[in-house]
Write an enzyme that holds these catalytic residues in place. Structure first.
Site, short mmCIF file in Angstrom:
data_model
loop_
_atom_site.label_atom_id
_atom_site.label_comp_id
_atom_site.label_asym_id
_atom_site.label_seq_id
_atom_site.Cartn_x
_atom_site.Cartn_y
_atom_site.Cartn_z
N ASP A 1 28.90 33.94 30.75
CA ASP A 1 29.64 32.84 30.14
C ASP A 1 28.66 31.88 29.50
OD1 ASP A 1 31.82 34.06 31.23
OD2 ASP A 1 32.37 32.43 32.59
N ASP B 1 45.83 34.43 31.23
CA ASP B 1 45.21 33.50 32.18
C ASP B 1 46.29 32.65 32.82
OD1 ASP B 1 42.76 34.44 31.17
OD2 ASP B 1 42.81 32.96 29.56
#
Length: 242
Positions: free
Chosen positions: A8, A129
């Site tokens: 990330d 998500d």
């Protein structure tokens, strides 16, 4: 089952967030390409990369870092974060990305995702998500009133490669994967599901692998690797054996 180690990116650094909160970022390194190479040395042939800044900005913010990762990693790189136009998708595929993850645009502009899946068969992943079972968008900052299964069903028969399901409340928290919700989603749709959020050790990998027949294609893991709680080579062996 595929194990996707995660990189990330925030301001060009390798980080992990707690529950998707940009203000709760832990920095694990400032050389994403070197990290990608380490994952490759451990045996990974798939990598999951997220441009976190791009998720909030709505456009690529860490392009140089992503390109360096692609150059350093000999396997397949899956990328998400701020990819919301056909030009974005085309540009990233041209840069060597193997699969594109689309989240916010999937909820707000589903026809766009269907068009991309038609143009790039089996190369588009839809990110589902969730906070408390509802779809979250815009870098997880906004929560919709759309249940995850309802969103997922919109893309059946559209040619998407996979669904990437993240339980935001577990992401980066080492609480363990939400097995029930992940497998439940996989059983409700005909699209393979990638699990994400909360991996804390080898048991999570082993348990998920047992549900490969139910449609669990893979699992993404980040903080457990960086904190030394999960050995990537061992995870890859367990995922392959199950």
């Amino acid at each position: 089952m595929i194990v996707f180690p995660a990189i990330d990116l925030k301001n060009g650094q390798v980080v992990r967030l707690a529950e998707g909160d940009m203000d709760r970022a832990t920095v694990y390194g400032d050389d994403p390409a070197a990290q990608a190479a380490l994952f490759a040395e451990a045996g990974a042939d798939h990598l999951h990369v997220v441009d976190l800044d791009g998720s909030f900005a709505g456009s690529a913010q860490n392009r140089g870092a992503v390109e360096a990762v692609v150059a350093a990693f000999p396997g397949r790189v899956q990328l998400g974060g701020g990819i919301r136009t056909s030009a974005d998708v085309e540009g990233w595929f041209a840069a060597g990305i193997a699969r594109i993850v689309i989240g916010t645009a999937a909820l707000k502009h589903p026809q766009f995702v269907k068009d991309m899946a038609r143009d790039y068969p089996e190369a588009i992943v839809v990110a589902v998500d969730a906070r408390h079972g509802m779809v979250a968008t815009d870098g997880w900052a906004e929560v919709s009133d759309v249940p995850i299964a309802d969103m997922a069903r919109r893309f059946e028969d559209a040619g998407v490669a996979s669904l990437l399901f993240t339980d935001i409340g577990r992401d980066g928290m080492l609480k363990g994967v939400n097995i029930d919700a992940t497998v439940g989603l996989a059983r409700q749709v005909d699209i393979p599901v990638i699990a994400s959020g909360g991996v804390k050790g080898l048991t999570d990998i082993d348990t998920l692998a047992q549900f490969a027949k139910d449609g669990i294609e893979g699992v993404i893991t980040g903080r457990a690797l960086y904190d030394g709680r999960l050995d990537l080579a061992a995870a890859l062996r367990v995922a392959t054996r199950a």
